[in-house]
Design an enzyme around this catalytic site. Structure first.
Site, PDB file in Angstrom:
ATOM      1  N   LYS A  57      -1.571  33.820  39.683  1.00  8.34           N
ATOM      2  CA  LYS A  57      -2.130  34.772  38.664  1.00  8.34           C
ATOM      3  C   LYS A  57      -1.245  35.546  37.811  1.00  8.34           C
ATOM      4  O   LYS A  57       0.024  34.561  38.251  1.00  8.34           O
ATOM      5  CB  LYS A  57      -1.972  36.260  39.903  1.00  8.34           C
TER       6      LYS A  57
ATOM      7  N   ASP B 225      -5.282  43.455  48.239  1.00  7.40           N
ATOM      8  CA  ASP B 225      -5.920  42.461  48.854  1.00  7.40           C
ATOM      9  C   ASP B 225      -7.012  42.341  49.849  1.00  7.40           C
ATOM     10  O   ASP B 225      -7.922  41.981  50.408  1.00  7.40           O
ATOM     11  CB  ASP B 225      -5.989  41.006  48.479  1.00  7.40           C
TER      12      ASP B 225
ATOM     13  N   LYS C  78     -12.754  42.074  54.231  1.00  5.62           N
ATOM     14  CA  LYS C  78     -11.706  41.008  53.413  1.00  5.62           C
ATOM     15  C   LYS C  78     -10.212  41.230  54.020  1.00  5.62           C
ATOM     16  O   LYS C  78     -10.158  42.473  53.263  1.00  5.62           O
ATOM     17  CB  LYS C  78     -11.856  40.831  51.883  1.00  5.62           C
TER      18      LYS C  78
ATOM     19  N   ASP D  30      -2.289  38.236  47.988  1.00  6.51           N
ATOM     20  CA  ASP D  30      -3.239  37.403  47.246  1.00  6.51           C
ATOM     21  C   ASP D  30      -2.477  36.782  45.788  1.00  6.51           C
ATOM     22  O   ASP D  30      -2.911  37.324  44.731  1.00  6.51           O
ATOM     23  CB  ASP D  30      -4.997  37.996  46.136  1.00  6.51           C
TER      24      ASP D  30
ATOM     25  N   ARG E 199     -14.551  34.806  48.354  1.00 10.62           N
ATOM     26  CA  ARG E 199     -15.576  34.939  49.028  1.00 10.62           C
ATOM     27  C   ARG E 199     -15.399  33.551  49.758  1.00 10.62           C
ATOM     28  O   ARG E 199     -16.289  33.105  50.873  1.00 10.62           O
ATOM     29  CB  ARG E 199     -16.365  34.092  47.568  1.00 10.62           C
TER      30      ARG E 199
ATOM     31  N   ASP F  76      -8.064  31.180  42.716  1.00  9.27           N
ATOM     32  CA  ASP F  76      -7.953  32.267  43.188  1.00  9.27           C
ATOM     33  C   ASP F  76      -9.188  33.390  43.327  1.00  9.27           C
ATOM     34  O   ASP F  76      -9.017  34.538  43.395  1.00  9.27           O
ATOM     35  CB  ASP F  76      -7.419  32.798  41.414  1.00  9.27           C
TER      36      ASP F  76
ATOM     37  N   GLU G 108     -10.373  33.090  46.090  1.00 15.84           N
ATOM     38  CA  GLU G 108      -9.799  32.730  47.733  1.00 15.84           C
ATOM     39  C   GLU G 108     -11.071  33.768  48.264  1.00 15.84           C
ATOM     40  O   GLU G 108     -11.569  33.451  49.444  1.00 15.84           O
ATOM     41  CB  GLU G 108      -8.783  33.084  47.630  1.00 15.84           C
TER      42      GLU G 108
HETATM   43  N1  BES Z   1      -8.054  39.643  44.563  1.00 12.33           N
HETATM   44  C1  BES Z   1      -8.964  39.524  43.393  1.00 12.33           C
HETATM   45  C2  BES Z   1     -10.038  40.238  43.082  1.00 12.33           C
HETATM   46  C3  BES Z   1      -9.178  41.523  42.502  1.00 12.33           C
HETATM   47  C4  BES Z   1      -8.521  41.610  40.987  1.00 12.33           C
HETATM   48  C5  BES Z   1      -9.320  42.992  42.456  1.00 12.33           C
HETATM   49  C6  BES Z   1      -7.605  42.250  40.723  1.00 12.33           C
HETATM   50  C7  BES Z   1      -8.805  43.955  42.130  1.00 12.33           C
HETATM   51  C8  BES Z   1      -7.639  44.022  40.629  1.00 12.33           C
HETATM   52  C9  BES Z   1     -10.474  37.943  43.604  1.00 12.33           C
HETATM   53  O1  BES Z   1      -9.177  37.299  44.742  1.00 12.33           O
HETATM   54  C10 BES Z   1      -9.660  37.636  42.421  1.00 12.33           C
HETATM   55  O2  BES Z   1      -8.482  36.659  42.079  1.00 12.33           O
HETATM   56  N2  BES Z   1     -10.699  37.387  41.957  1.00 12.33           N
HETATM   57  C11 BES Z   1     -10.757  36.332  40.362  1.00 12.33           C
HETATM   58  C12 BES Z   1     -11.969  35.724  40.526  1.00 12.33           C
HETATM   59  C13 BES Z   1     -12.406  34.646  39.717  1.00 12.33           C
HETATM   60  C14 BES Z   1     -11.346  33.751  40.230  1.00 12.33           C
HETATM   61  C15 BES Z   1     -13.243  33.876  39.392  1.00 12.33           C
HETATM   62  C16 BES Z   1     -10.963  37.446  39.741  1.00 12.33           C
HETATM   63  O3  BES Z   1     -11.820  38.718  39.800  1.00 12.33           O
HETATM   64  O4  BES Z   1     -10.271  36.901  38.222  1.00 12.33           O
HETATM   65 ZN    ZN Z   2      -8.312  38.432  46.345  1.00 14.70          ZN
HETATM   66 MN    MN Z   3      -7.695  35.646  44.178  1.00 14.90          MN
END
Ligand code: BES
Ligand code: ZN
Ligand code: MN
Length: 511
Positions: free
Chosen positions: A268, A279, A256, A261, A342, A338, A340
């Site tokens: 966020k 990220d 990835k 992000d 996947r 968010d 993104e």
């Molecule tokens: N890059 C983030 C995941 C992440 C968040 C990694 C905090 C480390 C610390 C990812 O893109 C994301 O934002 N995932 C969301 C998914 C949700 C919207 C279903 C998450 O984990 O909040």
């Molecule tokens: Zn992310």
């Molecule tokens: Mn995200």
């Protein structure tokens, strides 16, 4: 920094000239206090007095000690001498001297009864880890003073392979850390692609970089959707490591590469948002793994795929409820912009099909839910393939870069159902790391597949903020294992000059 392996006894190490001498001592070590070499004498006295017990990470230091040629001596406890404890001990010892002026350090494992190759590898990696300093965006670069670390053991032969592995791996880990650490304006998709192009100067490595037009032609509608809110053009990076004959099915690594992000329109919160520059640590781990492959040269083929872009809010950005068509043809309702990772990975997974891979492993800072589940100790590992699960788990244990398998029951897919597309990109809060993996699994029907969620392990926050280089050690041990464990059809056979039967061989499955 240079590493050297050298054979030397504990007695001889006393007359070794260097800035710092680190001597590893187990908790079971028995010294009378009147032994014939200076180190044994000093250690014996300290142990008898209860001032040093040899527990992993405990230190006993002295300056210009009598009968020792080194300027500084650090006696470091290694407990039972396991690779993990060697890592703890060397890290503690190196941290205690790193702010001095030491250029030449000797780390002696000569006092240990037997030394495993994995212990020497752990020692090399711990040294490299401590001496890494980030300088890319500082006006006054103050890199570590360390120039050379010599590892002394009684018997070189037994640990040479472990040492070489450590040295090769250290280069890969450092590269992964470096790109992970660079801020997003110094690590754009284009700059990440340039880093990949640099790797193509190394032996056996090739790289292709695809831009917006080629990516659109491939039909990567999901990846493109994430990138469309950003002023930075997206890149799709294809790396190849060619260590075996062309016909041999490769292992594909997918990283990835979200260079920042923000969350997009589902933005966020501001607190700690800076950490979303990390990220792209999955992508960085793929770059680092290729760097190490170029050093270690295992006999196998590896493909690295990196979808790289930013996730930004903008007039052009995707909005919650938008439906896009992935390269696989499946339509996706983007309920949360968010989620993104996947969306970029699914198109890379579909692209992986063309390599007829023996296995595909994706590496992603995918979910905050994985951080909640496993913290910073183990990466999340998901696969329906038992052999892959064992290979990845074992690689984590031997490399001290741990992972833990989480489930993929079909019931976890329920929440991904939607009235407006084939699948939704989110499924509510419960089991978030698993539902993300279930989303990805829909794009992996053509090959054995595993997913590593490194959201908790790829970087540290707080005052030690920075990239860890994980899971490069795990991936390298996994790949070295794959090089040894080849499917029968991958082993070249038959007389030279004779053509293989024209009927295509069935594709090797399990990893
Ligand atoms: N890059 C983030 C995941 C992440 C968040 C990694 C905090 C480390 C610390 C990812 O893109 C994301 O934002 N995932 C969301 C998914 C949700 C919207 C279903 C998450 O984990 O909040
Ligand atoms: Zn992310
Ligand atoms: Mn995200």
């Amino acid at each position: 920094m240079d590493f050297e392996l050298k054979s030397s006894s504990l007695a001889r190490i006393c007359s070794e000239k260097c800035d710092v001498l680190v001597v590893l001592i187990t908790h079971e070590a028995k010294f009378s206090g009147t032994g014939d070499d200076a180190i044994s004498r000093m250690t014996g006295l300290a142990m008898k007095a209860g001032d040093f017990d040899g527990k992993a990470g405990k230190l006993l230091g002295s300056y210009r000690p009598a009968d020792i040629a080194a300027k500084r001596l650090v006696i470091a406890g290694v407990g039972d001498g396991s690779p993990k404890n060697v890592r703890t001990a060397v890290a503690a010892a190196m941290n205690s001297v790193k702010n001095g002026n030491a250029k030449r350090v000797v780390v002696s494992l000569s006092a240990l009864a037997s030394v495993a190759g994995d212990s020497v590898r752990a020692a090399v990696l711990a040294c490299a880890d401590v001496s890494y300093t980030y300088t890319a965006t500082k006006s006054k670069a103050t890199p570590s003073s360390l120039e050379r670390v010599v590892f002394a053991v009684n018997n070189i032969g037994a640990v040479r392979t472990g040492f070489d592995k450590g040295v090769g791996l250290a280069k890969g880990v450092a590269l992964a850390r470096e790109w992970g650490n660079r801020p997003s304006n110094h690590a754009t998709p284009t700059l990440l692609a340039n880093a990949a192009k640099e790797l193509a100067k190394l032996p056996k490595i090739k790289v292709d970089v695809l831009g917006p037009r080629e990516i659109a032609k491939l039909g990567m509608g999901s990846f493109i959707a994430v990138a469309q809110g950003s002023a930075q053009p997206l890149r799709f990076i294809v790396l190849r490591y060619e260590g075996a004959v062309k016909a041999e099915a490769p292992v594909v690594l997918v990283g990835k590469g979200i260079t920042f992000d923000t969350g997009g329109i589902s933005i966020k919160p501001a607190g700690e948002m800076d950490e979303m520059k990390f990220d792209m640590c999955g992508a960085a781990s793929v770059l680092g793994t290729f760097r190490a492959l170029a050093e270690l040269k295992p006999a196998l083929n590896v493909v690295g795929l990196i979808p790289a872009c930013e996730n930004m809010p903008d007039g052009q950005a995707i909005k919650p409820g938008d439906v896009v068509t992935s390269m696989s043809g499946q339509t996706i309702e983007i309920l949360n912009t968010d989620a993104e990772g996947r969306l970029v990975l699914c198109d890379a997974l579909t692209y992986a099909e063309r390599f007829k891979p023996r296995a595909v492993v994706d590496i992603a800072t995918l979910t905050g839910a994985c951080v909640v589940a496993l913290g910073a100790v183990r990466s999340g590992m998901f696969t329906a393939d038992e052999k892959l699960a064992k290979a990845l788990h074992d690689a984590g244990e031997t490399s001290l870069d741990l992972c833990w398998r989480l489930p993929l029951d079909d019931e976890y897919s329920e929440g991904l159902k939607t009235n407006f597309a084939d699948v939704a990109n989110v499924a509510g809060r419960a089991g978030g790391a698993i539902t993300a993996a279930k989303f990805l699994q829909r794009f992996t029907s053509k090959f054995p597949w595993a997913h590593l969620d490194i959201a908790g392990t790829a970087w540290k926050g707080g005052s030690a903020k920075g990239s860890t280089g994980r899971p490069v050690p795990l991936l390298i041990d996994f790949l070295l294992g794959q090089a040894l464990d080849k499917p029968a059809s991958a082993v070249p056979r038959g007389k030279p000059g004779k053509k293989a039967p024209s009927k295509p061989a069935t594709r090797p499955r399990a990893a």
